[in-house]
Each structure stands twice: as C-alpha cells, then as structure tokens.
Design an enzyme around this catalytic site. Structure first.
Site, PDB file in Angstrom:
ATOM      1  N   HIS A   1       5.806 -36.753   2.200  1.00 10.85           N
ATOM      2  CA  HIS A   1       5.637 -35.504   1.467  1.00 10.85           C
ATOM      3  C   HIS A   1       4.375 -35.587   0.611  1.00 10.85           C
ATOM      4  CE1 HIS A   1       7.010 -37.547  -2.151  1.00 10.85           C
ATOM      5  NE2 HIS A   1       8.026 -38.010  -1.466  1.00 10.85           N
TER       6      HIS A   1
HETATM    7  P1  TYD Z   1      12.169 -38.285  -2.284  1.00 10.75           P
HETATM    8  O1  TYD Z   1      11.149 -37.953  -3.321  1.00 10.75           O
HETATM    9  O2  TYD Z   1      12.128 -37.526  -0.996  1.00 10.75           O
HETATM   10  O3  TYD Z   1      12.123 -39.849  -1.949  1.00 10.75           O
HETATM   11  P2  TYD Z   1      10.976 -40.750  -1.251  1.00 10.75           P
HETATM   12  O4  TYD Z   1       9.694 -40.023  -1.356  1.00 10.75           O
HETATM   13  O5  TYD Z   1      10.976 -42.001  -2.017  1.00 10.75           O
HETATM   14  O6  TYD Z   1      11.363 -41.003   0.164  1.00 10.75           O
HETATM   15  O7  TYD Z   1      13.608 -38.156  -2.945  1.00 10.75           O
HETATM   16  C1  TYD Z   1      14.793 -38.525  -2.254  1.00 10.75           C
HETATM   17  C2  TYD Z   1      15.956 -37.774  -2.896  1.00 10.75           C
HETATM   18  O8  TYD Z   1      16.109 -38.167  -4.254  1.00 10.75           O
HETATM   19  C3  TYD Z   1      15.785 -36.269  -2.882  1.00 10.75           C
HETATM   20  O9  TYD Z   1      17.051 -35.697  -2.615  1.00 10.75           O
HETATM   21  C4  TYD Z   1      15.389 -35.921  -4.292  1.00 10.75           C
HETATM   22  C5  TYD Z   1      16.035 -37.027  -5.117  1.00 10.75           C
HETATM   23  N1  TYD Z   1      15.241 -37.394  -6.297  1.00 10.75           N
HETATM   24  C6  TYD Z   1      15.688 -37.050  -7.560  1.00 10.75           C
HETATM   25  O10 TYD Z   1      16.767 -36.432  -7.720  1.00 10.75           O
HETATM   26  N2  TYD Z   1      14.954 -37.412  -8.642  1.00 10.75           N
HETATM   27  C7  TYD Z   1      13.777 -38.088  -8.526  1.00 10.75           C
HETATM   28  O11 TYD Z   1      13.106 -38.403  -9.545  1.00 10.75           O
HETATM   29  C8  TYD Z   1      13.300 -38.417  -7.216  1.00 10.75           C
HETATM   30  C9  TYD Z   1      11.999 -39.147  -7.013  1.00 10.75           C
HETATM   31  C10 TYD Z   1      14.077 -38.048  -6.131  1.00 10.75           C
END
Ligand code: TYD
Length: 138
Positions: free
Chosen positions: A52
C-alpha cells in the site's frame, strides 16, 4: 514525492559493554513528529506485508531484530532496501508504495508514524495509486 526523498537514517548509538542503546527523537532524528508506533512480529517465513501507499503519512521503518527487505516504488522508480541493524531506519515519505518481504525468523519491524491510524490515508490498490501519481497529487 520521489523515492529519492526516502533514505536510510543512522540513529544515535550509545555503545556500552553492558549492551548498546539507541534513541529516536521526533523532529530531530526523524523529519516528523512521532504520533504512533507499531510493530510487526511473529511474521511467518515467506510472508509479505505492506502492499500500500500513504497519502500523507511519514514513517521510519527499523529492523529492531533480524532482517527484512523493503521495496519502495514512487510510481516511476523502485528501490529495494535490506534492513538488518537496529541503529538504522528507513525514512519513507508520503505517496510511496511499499512492500516488505524476506523476513528472517524472529525479526521485528518497528514503524514510527507521523499520524494516528487512518484507513482513509491508504491507497491499497496499486492501479489507483499510479493514477494519482500521474495526476500529480494525492
Ligand atoms: P496494514 O497497514 O495493512 O499492515 P501492513 O502494511 O504491515 O501489512 O494493517 C493491517 C491491519 O491492521 C489493518 O486491518 C489495519 C490495522 N491497523 C490498525 O488498526 N492500526 C495501525 O496502526 C496499523 C498500522 C494497522
């Protein structure tokens, strides 16, 4: 925003025979105020994270333990970084697509962020991200 605005930041390291110490101060060692900290851990072998871009968020990514790769993509160019030291951080500016992979066993990825979690700040679809880059904005 370009991947050339993203760079490895060497953090202070207080070396000591009892164990080393590193500290990070917002707006001093990183070019933003730190509003949130999160970390990835227990990452299974072969897993990929990220996938992302953020519209406005600034981040610093640190390998607190073990190692992993971060692929950055500004829509024009890509750069791959290998993080494996807890006194180096990778600064990632807004509007950069990132993918994290090649996690070593037991690795911990800590991320300092300039804002609270906000799903509206994400581009989770690569084609939409590229469209926005070509449109020249967020
Ligand atoms: P995501 O940012 O997609 O993780 P990564 O980039 O590390 O693969 O987040 C994964 C899930 O966690 C998504 O459902 C959103 C949640 N999340 C939060 O609730 N708070 C946060 O600070 C972060 C980073 C993610």
């Amino acid at each position: 925003m370009s991947i050339f605005n993203c760079n490895i930041i060497e953090l202070p390291k207080i070396s000591d025979p009892r164990g080393n110490l590193t500290f990070i101060e917002g707006e001093r060692h990183v070019p933003f105020d730190i509003k949130r900290v999160y970390y990835l851990y227990d990452v299974p072998g072969g897993a990929e994270r990220g996938g992302h871009a953020h519209k406005g968020l600034h981040q610093l990514i640190v390998a607190m333990s073990g190692s992993f790769d971060v692929l950055l993509d500004d829509g024009h160019e890509k750069r791959r970084f290998h993080l494996n030291r807890s006194y180096y951080g990778l600064y990632v500016c807004p509007m950069i697509w990132r993918e994290l992979d090649n996690f070593s066993s037991g690795s911990v990825c800590m991320v300092l962020a300039s804002n609270l979690y906000d799903e509206d700040d994400y581009y989770r679809d690569y084609a939409t991200f590229i469209t926005q880059v070509k449109a020249g904005g967020i």
